[in-house]
Scaffold this motif. Structure first.
Motif, PDB file in Angstrom:
ATOM      1  N   LEU A 320       0.824  -1.201   0.000  1.00 49.19           N
ATOM      2  CA  LEU A 320       0.000   0.000   0.000  1.00 49.19           C
ATOM      3  C   LEU A 320       0.863   1.257   0.000  1.00 49.19           C
ATOM      4  O   LEU A 320       0.633   2.198  -0.785  1.00 49.19           O
ATOM      5  CB  LEU A 320      -0.908  -0.013   1.232  1.00 49.19           C
ATOM      6  CG  LEU A 320      -1.810   1.201   1.448  1.00 49.19           C
ATOM      7  CD1 LEU A 320      -2.806   1.346   0.312  1.00 49.19           C
ATOM      8  CD2 LEU A 320      -2.541   1.080   2.795  1.00 49.19           C
ATOM      9  N   ASN A 321       1.868   1.287   0.854  1.00 44.11           N
ATOM     10  CA  ASN A 321       2.749   2.454   0.911  1.00 44.11           C
ATOM     11  C   ASN A 321       3.604   2.584  -0.343  1.00 44.11           C
ATOM     12  O   ASN A 321       3.906   3.703  -0.780  1.00 44.11           O
ATOM     13  CB  ASN A 321       3.623   2.376   2.168  1.00 44.11           C
ATOM     14  CG  ASN A 321       2.865   2.740   3.429  1.00 44.11           C
ATOM     15  OD1 ASN A 321       2.692   3.906   3.751  1.00 44.11           O
ATOM     16  ND2 ASN A 321       2.394   1.732   4.152  1.00 44.11           N
ATOM     17  N   LEU A 322       3.969   1.464  -0.941  1.00 39.76           N
ATOM     18  CA  LEU A 322       4.718   1.497  -2.195  1.00 39.76           C
ATOM     19  C   LEU A 322       3.914   2.196  -3.283  1.00 39.76           C
ATOM     20  O   LEU A 322       4.444   3.060  -4.004  1.00 39.76           O
ATOM     21  CB  LEU A 322       5.065   0.063  -2.623  1.00 39.76           C
ATOM     22  CG  LEU A 322       5.659  -0.114  -4.026  1.00 39.76           C
ATOM     23  CD1 LEU A 322       6.982   0.634  -4.156  1.00 39.76           C
ATOM     24  CD2 LEU A 322       5.846  -1.603  -4.326  1.00 39.76           C
ATOM     25  N   GLN A 323       2.640   1.824  -3.418  1.00 38.11           N
ATOM     26  CA  GLN A 323       1.804   2.436  -4.456  1.00 38.11           C
ATOM     27  C   GLN A 323       1.641   3.932  -4.211  1.00 38.11           C
ATOM     28  O   GLN A 323       1.600   4.731  -5.156  1.00 38.11           O
ATOM     29  CB  GLN A 323       0.433   1.748  -4.513  1.00 38.11           C
ATOM     30  CG  GLN A 323       0.478   0.246  -4.705  1.00 38.11           C
ATOM     31  CD  GLN A 323       1.433  -0.208  -5.796  1.00 38.11           C
ATOM     32  OE1 GLN A 323       1.520   0.400  -6.866  1.00 38.11           O
ATOM     33  NE2 GLN A 323       2.173  -1.274  -5.515  1.00 38.11           N
ATOM     34  N   ALA A 324       1.551   4.336  -2.936  1.00 42.97           N
ATOM     35  CA  ALA A 324       1.423   5.757  -2.622  1.00 42.97           C
ATOM     36  C   ALA A 324       2.702   6.517  -2.929  1.00 42.97           C
ATOM     37  O   ALA A 324       2.667   7.613  -3.509  1.00 42.97           O
ATOM     38  CB  ALA A 324       1.048   5.928  -1.155  1.00 42.97           C
ATOM     39  N   ALA A 351       8.017  -1.443   7.205  1.00 40.08           N
ATOM     40  CA  ALA A 351       7.233  -1.656   5.989  1.00 40.08           C
ATOM     41  C   ALA A 351       7.358  -0.460   5.053  1.00 40.08           C
ATOM     42  O   ALA A 351       7.473  -0.624   3.826  1.00 40.08           O
ATOM     43  CB  ALA A 351       5.770  -1.899   6.343  1.00 40.08           C
ATOM     44  N   VAL A 352       7.352   0.748   5.615  1.00 38.46           N
ATOM     45  CA  VAL A 352       7.524   1.957   4.803  1.00 38.46           C
ATOM     46  C   VAL A 352       8.932   1.997   4.210  1.00 38.46           C
ATOM     47  O   VAL A 352       9.113   2.367   3.046  1.00 38.46           O
ATOM     48  CB  VAL A 352       7.245   3.214   5.640  1.00 38.46           C
ATOM     49  CG1 VAL A 352       7.560   4.472   4.843  1.00 38.46           C
ATOM     50  CG2 VAL A 352       5.797   3.239   6.101  1.00 38.46           C
ATOM     51  N   ALA A 353       9.922   1.596   5.009  1.00 35.75           N
ATOM     52  CA  ALA A 353      11.306   1.582   4.509  1.00 35.75           C
ATOM     53  C   ALA A 353      11.459   0.612   3.342  1.00 35.75           C
ATOM     54  O   ALA A 353      12.129   0.917   2.346  1.00 35.75           O
ATOM     55  CB  ALA A 353      12.264   1.213   5.644  1.00 35.75           C
ATOM     56  N   TRP A 354      10.842  -0.568   3.442  1.00 37.94           N
ATOM     57  CA  TRP A 354      10.874  -1.525   2.337  1.00 37.94           C
ATOM     58  C   TRP A 354      10.194  -0.934   1.095  1.00 37.94           C
ATOM     59  O   TRP A 354      10.680  -1.090  -0.031  1.00 37.94           O
ATOM     60  CB  TRP A 354      10.159  -2.815   2.736  1.00 37.94           C
ATOM     61  CG  TRP A 354      10.878  -3.646   3.745  1.00 37.94           C
ATOM     62  CD1 TRP A 354      12.214  -3.728   3.961  1.00 37.94           C
ATOM     63  CD2 TRP A 354      10.269  -4.540   4.700  1.00 37.94           C
ATOM     64  NE1 TRP A 354      12.506  -4.589   4.995  1.00 37.94           N
ATOM     65  CE2 TRP A 354      11.327  -5.113   5.460  1.00 37.94           C
ATOM     66  CE3 TRP A 354       8.967  -4.885   4.994  1.00 37.94           C
ATOM     67  CZ2 TRP A 354      11.095  -6.031   6.478  1.00 37.94           C
ATOM     68  CZ3 TRP A 354       8.732  -5.809   6.011  1.00 37.94           C
ATOM     69  CH2 TRP A 354       9.781  -6.369   6.740  1.00 37.94           C
TER      70      TRP A 354
END
Length: 395
Positions: A320-324, A351-354
């Motif tokens: 989700l954060n990747l898409q954002a 998770a955000v770092a990944w």
């Protein structure tokens, strides 16, 4: 009062005022208490530990509620605990710009399984354990006596009730039925709340302070609010002077509430900025359309309902954060949250770092978010902490 004894070496958590006593920690019960009955807990040396209420159907057999042996857990005890919880919210009860908040937060306020939210002149009760279920009319009568609300409505439809051997229970307990929409005030903004059919108890009160804080960044920015529900972040961002706000939610009811909330505050909006759709799919569609934003807010529902679901949830948070991040402008801001109790703050940050690594972007963590004061975290009950979030900047 029936006495239940804990096995040797199983009393440490109770001594530290953790309220949960699992069935496996109890010695063989000679005389089974009734459901919700108050029992006396002792250790293997016959020393008093606490009073609590019993449930033969739950893995948590006893919920401890009182550690002072001389105090009697009678009707007045319950009234005193309810009043004490309300008194701790006096600053909110006298607020001129917020009239909706949590009055009782379960174990964190010493009343396991009882949640009470205030929405303007209405109270909403969630009754999640047998001990509160058998006393809910008593509890409702005390709340009515202490606060004189227009009505008290029960929204006990959480899945946690099934773990207690209880069925869902919704409906009016005392007073007048709420209308389809109840208008509340939060941070000086007006919101309509659907008490009977809205998510949780009608609204997400736990993000009150964070909605205001995130909006401090929004002036002049193009904002994307994913999982917007009633538009709490959306309206705060618009009030703060955002250049534009696009609000996304899969629920038609939510989008209708965002529309109503713009109108309630006299704030102009474009229908094109209200997107009914899955937030993950919408983020991917915006990539295809080459749309970019200055500030993106991700406030998804609980993705890890249990500890066993944490690994799967972290993969979902990462994606989700990747898409954002892919549609966030250089120097842009990402406010991302988790309301899963099993997902710790450091896990969310990982998770955000990944996600940043896969997006080929460098991210700074510039602020952290948590519970407001009406959702306290009890030191002896860390499970009361579930909400966490971070503000990130692409550098």
């Amino acid at each position: 009062m029936k006495t239940l004894q804990l096995k040797a070496g199983k009393d440490k958590a109770v001594k530290q005022h953790h309220p949960w006593v699992f069935s496996g920690a109890l010695e063989t019960i000679k005389q089974t208490p009734d459901q919700g009955e108050i029992v006396r807990l002792i250790n293997s040396k016959n020393e008093f530990l606490a009073y609590g209420y019993f449930n033969k159907l739950s893995k948590i057999a006893v919920r401890a509620i009182e550690w002072v042996e001389e105090l009697e857990v009678d009707d007045q005890w319950w009234k005193g605990k309810i009043k004490a919880s309300i008194d701790r919210r006096q600053n909110l009860l006298t607020s001129t710009d917020t009239n909706s908040f949590r009055l009782i937060y379960s174990e964190a306020d010493g009343l396991p399984g009882l949640i009470v939210d205030k929405y303007a002149d209405y109270l909403v009760m969630q009754v999640l354990t047998v001990g509160t279920e058998v006393r809910k009319q008593l509890i409702a009568s005390y709340l009515f006596e202490l606060l004189k609300p227009t009505g008290i409505y029960e929204r006990s439809d959480a899945t946690a009730r099934s773990l207690e051997g209880l069925k869902a229970s919704n409906g009016l307990l005392i007073g007048k039925e709420p209308q389809e929409f109840t208008e509340i005030t939060e941070n000086g903004l007006k919101f309509v709340v659907n008490i009977a059919d809205g998510q949780k108890s009608g609204y997400f009160l736990d993000q009150r302070n964070t909605r205001k804080r995130v909006s401090d960044y929004a002036n002049g920015l193009n904002v994307l609010d994913c999982f917007c529900y009633a538009g709490g972040f959306t309206l705060n961002a618009r009030k703060a002077g955002a250049k534009s706000v696009t609000s996304v939610d899969s629920s038609a009811l939510a989008i209708d509430m965002v529309r109503r909330n713009h109108q309630a505050n006299g704030i102009d909006y474009s229908e094109n900025e209200l997107v009914k759709g899955d937030s993950n799919a919408t983020l991917r569609r915006f990539q295809e359309e080459n749309r970019n934003f200055d500030l993106i807010i991700l406030d998804p529902p609980k993705l890890a309902p249990s500890r066993s679901a944490v690994d799967r949830a972290l993969r979902a948070y990462k994606d989700l954060n990747l898409q954002a991040l892919k549609i966030l402008k250089s120097g842009g801001l990402l406010a991302t949250f988790s309301c899963s109790g099993g997902v710790e703050l450091n896990m969310l940050k990982q998770a955000v770092a990944w996600a940043a690594l896969d997006a080929g972007k460098e991210v700074q963590f510039i602020e952290q978010f948590g519970h407001p004061e009406d959702h306290p975290i009890l030191a002896s009950f860390p499970e009361s902490e579930y909400l966490k979030g971070v503000m990130c900047r692409i550098v």
